[in-house]
Every structure is written in C-alpha cells, then in structure tokens.
Write an enzyme that holds these catalytic residues in place. Structure first.
Site, PDB file in Angstrom:
ATOM      1  N   GLU A 293      -5.143  -1.611  -3.071  1.00  9.59           N
ATOM      2  CA  GLU A 293      -4.348  -2.915  -2.778  1.00  9.59           C
ATOM      3  C   GLU A 293      -4.930  -3.826  -2.095  1.00  9.59           C
ATOM      4  O   GLU A 293      -4.842  -3.814  -0.991  1.00  9.59           O
ATOM      5  CB  GLU A 293      -3.250  -2.745  -1.978  1.00  9.59           C
ATOM      6  CG  GLU A 293      -2.046  -2.117  -2.791  1.00  9.59           C
ATOM      7  CD  GLU A 293       0.319  -1.629  -2.772  1.00  9.59           C
ATOM      8  OE1 GLU A 293       0.003  -1.824  -2.962  1.00  9.59           O
ATOM      9  OE2 GLU A 293       0.099  -1.569  -1.052  1.00  9.59           O
TER      10      GLU A 293
ATOM     11  N   SER B  51       0.564  -8.150  -6.527  1.00 11.19           N
ATOM     12  CA  SER B  51       1.801  -8.984  -7.960  1.00 11.19           C
ATOM     13  C   SER B  51       1.145  -8.085  -9.159  1.00 11.19           C
ATOM     14  O   SER B  51       1.102  -8.883  -9.786  1.00 11.19           O
ATOM     15  CB  SER B  51       0.949  -9.766  -7.689  1.00 11.19           C
ATOM     16  OG  SER B  51       0.908 -11.187  -6.566  1.00 11.19           O
TER      17      SER B  51
ATOM     18  N   HIS C 150       0.336   1.831   4.341  1.00 11.97           N
ATOM     19  CA  HIS C 150       0.335   0.734   3.575  1.00 11.97           C
ATOM     20  C   HIS C 150      -0.284  -0.783   4.367  1.00 11.97           C
ATOM     21  O   HIS C 150       0.277  -0.415   5.885  1.00 11.97           O
ATOM     22  CB  HIS C 150       1.915   0.207   3.624  1.00 11.97           C
ATOM     23  CG  HIS C 150       2.310  -0.885   2.138  1.00 11.97           C
ATOM     24  ND1 HIS C 150       1.886  -2.405   3.034  1.00 11.97           N
ATOM     25  CD2 HIS C 150       2.423  -1.189   1.210  1.00 11.97           C
ATOM     26  CE1 HIS C 150       2.603  -2.911   1.903  1.00 11.97           C
ATOM     27  NE2 HIS C 150       2.515  -2.560   0.580  1.00 11.97           N
TER      28      HIS C 150
ATOM     29  N   ASN D 179       7.491   0.108  -4.687  1.00 12.66           N
ATOM     30  CA  ASN D 179       8.131  -0.084  -3.587  1.00 12.66           C
ATOM     31  C   ASN D 179       8.855  -1.053  -3.329  1.00 12.66           C
ATOM     32  O   ASN D 179       8.819  -1.991  -3.223  1.00 12.66           O
ATOM     33  CB  ASN D 179       6.461  -0.339  -2.558  1.00 12.66           C
ATOM     34  CG  ASN D 179       6.625  -0.620  -1.147  1.00 12.66           C
ATOM     35  OD1 ASN D 179       7.698  -0.153  -0.405  1.00 12.66           O
ATOM     36  ND2 ASN D 179       5.361  -1.464  -0.456  1.00 12.66           N
TER      37      ASN D 179
ATOM     38  N   LYS E 133      10.584  -2.317  -0.506  1.00 11.52           N
ATOM     39  CA  LYS E 133      10.289  -2.116   0.889  1.00 11.52           C
ATOM     40  C   LYS E 133      11.618  -2.244   1.457  1.00 11.52           C
ATOM     41  O   LYS E 133      12.252  -1.729   1.957  1.00 11.52           O
ATOM     42  CB  LYS E 133       9.355  -3.719   0.969  1.00 11.52           C
ATOM     43  CG  LYS E 133       7.849  -3.524  -0.476  1.00 11.52           C
ATOM     44  CD  LYS E 133       7.261  -5.138   0.109  1.00 11.52           C
ATOM     45  CE  LYS E 133       5.996  -4.660  -0.547  1.00 11.52           C
ATOM     46  NZ  LYS E 133       5.208  -5.937  -0.762  1.00 11.52           N
TER      47      LYS E 133
ATOM     48  N   GLY F 126       1.990 -10.087  -2.602  1.00 15.47           N
ATOM     49  CA  GLY F 126       4.161 -10.530  -2.696  1.00 15.47           C
ATOM     50  C   GLY F 126       2.959 -12.115  -2.580  1.00 15.47           C
ATOM     51  O   GLY F 126       4.107 -12.646  -2.348  1.00 15.47           O
TER      52      GLY F 126
ATOM     53  N   GLU G  67       1.393  -3.572   5.480  1.00 15.65           N
ATOM     54  CA  GLU G  67       2.265  -4.041   6.747  1.00 15.65           C
ATOM     55  C   GLU G  67       2.277  -2.982   7.065  1.00 15.65           C
ATOM     56  O   GLU G  67       2.566  -3.802   8.303  1.00 15.65           O
ATOM     57  CB  GLU G  67       3.594  -4.382   5.169  1.00 15.65           C
ATOM     58  CG  GLU G  67       2.968  -5.540   4.800  1.00 15.65           C
ATOM     59  CD  GLU G  67       3.765  -5.456   2.861  1.00 15.65           C
ATOM     60  OE1 GLU G  67       5.145  -4.718   3.548  1.00 15.65           O
ATOM     61  OE2 GLU G  67       3.591  -6.372   2.065  1.00 15.65           O
TER      62      GLU G  67
HETATM   63  P1  PGA Z   1       3.338  -6.659  -4.753  1.00 19.42           P
HETATM   64  O1  PGA Z   1       4.033  -5.683  -3.306  1.00 19.42           O
HETATM   65  O2  PGA Z   1       4.118  -5.765  -6.144  1.00 19.42           O
HETATM   66  O3  PGA Z   1       5.256  -6.980  -3.684  1.00 19.42           O
HETATM   67  O4  PGA Z   1       2.670  -8.027  -4.222  1.00 19.42           O
HETATM   68  C1  PGA Z   1       2.605  -4.457  -4.186  1.00 19.42           C
HETATM   69  C2  PGA Z   1       2.556  -3.210  -2.281  1.00 19.42           C
HETATM   70  O5  PGA Z   1       2.769  -4.187  -1.142  1.00 19.42           O
HETATM   71  O6  PGA Z   1       3.478  -2.222  -2.715  1.00 19.42           O
END
Ligand code: PGA
Length: 258
Positions: free
Chosen positions: A172, A218, A100, A10, A12, A178, A102
């Site tokens: 998640e 992460s 997601h 992903n 982003k 992140g 976000e």
């Molecule tokens: P990250 O993001 O691996 O940077 O923690 C995962 C995600 O948001 O799908």
C-alpha cells in the site's frame, strides 16, 4: 500455481455495530455464490462490531471471512485498551491486518512490533495481512524498494517458509491511501513483483509463488479490474470503497468489468 485473490474491506474507525449489521446484510445481497468461488472476501470492522459481524455471518451462512484491523502481540496482561490474538481467534476471526501505515504513522508501530504480531497471529491459527508501503518522499528519492524490502524482511523475520506461503502481504503506497490517487497498474504490478522477489530471496521460490500479495490505496470499482488482473497482484485491501455494499461488491466482481 493459481492464487485465489483475497479482497479485504478495511472499515477503519467507521460504523457502529448496528451500521455494521446493515452493511454486511446489504453486502450479502450484492455478492453472489459465483463471486466467492473466484475470490475470498474478508471484512475488517472495528473491534466493537466483530461479534455482531461474526454472528450474522455464521447464522446466515454468509460467505465472508471475519477480519480484524489490529491486535497486540502478547497473549494477555496489563495492556490497557489492547486486544489479544486469542480473543480474536475465539470470535472466529480469520485474517488480521498487521502494520497498516496508519498504525505505523499515527501509533508508532515498528517492524519489530509487526514481526511479533505476525508470529502471535500465526500461533493463534489466523492469517496475517502484513502491510508495507513507501511515502511519496521515499518514492521520489528512489527509496521505495529499500523501504519495502526492509519491511518485508523485518516484518517476517523468523517466520518459516511454509508459514510465509500461507500469509498475505499488502503493498500500500502511503501516498495512495485515502487520497483518491491510485498507483498506476504498471507501478502497482512492479512493486508487487518486487515484494514477491523479496520473499523469494528471503524464504525461497515456493513461498514466493504461494504468498498472496494485495494492492491497497484508493482501489475503486473503476480501477479494480486493471489492478487485479496484473500477474503479481492477488487481491486488494480496500478502505473507503468498502464502506458501501455496492462499491465493495463491484470490486469483488472486478472480472465483470472487463
Ligand atoms: P483506501 O484505504 O482504499 O481508502 O485508500 C486503503 C487502506 O488503507 O487499506
């Protein structure tokens, strides 16, 4: 039944279409044919990169599924800035991320919207990757299971057990996204097993056995093996570590670090 893991990158809101082309080409050198026999790989660039990524994947026959990060649930209309599922299907997109955290936290997406999107994506013969996950406060208040159960049941309401069997759910934990903080393999396994139990309760044992459940938050080369080898974890949704070919390829090759 053995479920083929799906490792999804992903991106982003990172990389323009030139940078996307470079990363996909680098990735194609880093990933081998043996890797793709063992895992499915999807890459989810920003919308403006999808055509470029599709073209290079098709012309060079690269073993990556093209993915998207988001779409609208309506087929067309006055929705400034939005993208319809059929537009993605026309670009041979196979997997679309839905709900997601976000999108939920920054753009106010609800379980009802996620549900409408899941149905629209399925109607366009693509595969939803529906995300769920709890905040740190919810985890500390022992509300994680209630939150996940609600997101899975509401997000998939009205979807047939056969369709649920073919889709992907990404667990998640929001506090792990992140932040560099990963859930322990035991916690991630326990929560993914809980997602599977919720699917079994709502859609039956066959759907639960077949549905692929990713862990996200992460995921990095150093923790991929431990996470991916848990019995109820069928792959990863990778953010930051998918932006470099070497780290994403090492996650894809998680079995090599045993
Ligand atoms: P990250 O993001 O691996 O940077 O923690 C995962 C995600 O948001 O799908």
């Amino acid at each position: 039944m053995s479920r083929k893991p799906l490792i999804s990158g992903n991106w982003k809101m990172h990389l323009n279409h030139f940078e996307a082309l470079k990363l996909v080409q680098e990735l194609s050198y880093a990933v081998t044919i043996d890797d793709v026999e063992e895992v499915d790989i999807s890459i989810h660039p920003p919308f403006t990169d999808i055509r470029t990524v599709q073209t290079v994947c098709e012309s060079d026959r690269l073993p990556f599924h093209v993915g998207a990060q988001h779409c609208h649930f309506e087929a067309k209309g006055a929705f400034t800035g939005e993208i319809a599922p059929s537009m993605l299907a026309k670009l041979n997109v196979s997997y679309v991320i839905v709900g997601h955290s976000e999108r939920r936290e920054v753009f106010g997406e609800t379980d009802e919207m996620a549900n409408a999107k899941v149905k629209a994506i399925l109607a366009n013969e693509m595969i939803p990757i529906m995300c769920c996950g709890e905040t740190l406060e919810e985890r500390e208040a022992e509300q994680a299971e209630d939150k996940i159960s609600g997101q899975v049941r509401d997000g998939l309401a009205g979807v047939s057990p056969e369709q649920v069997a073919g889709l992907v759910i990404a667990y998640e934990p929001i506090w792990a996204i992140g932040t560099g903080k990963t859930a322990s393999a035991e916690d991630a396994q326990a929560m993914c097993a809980f997602v599977r139990a919720t699917v079994a309760d709502a859609f039956g044992a066959e759907a639960a056995e077949a549905v692929r459940i990713q862990y996200g938050g992460s995921v990095k080369p150093v923790n991929a093996n431990e996470l991916m080898t848990q019995p109820d974890i069928d792959g990863a949704l990778v953010g930051g570590a998918s932006l470099e070919a070497e780290s994403f390829a090492r996650i894809v090759q998680f079995r090599l670090s045993e």
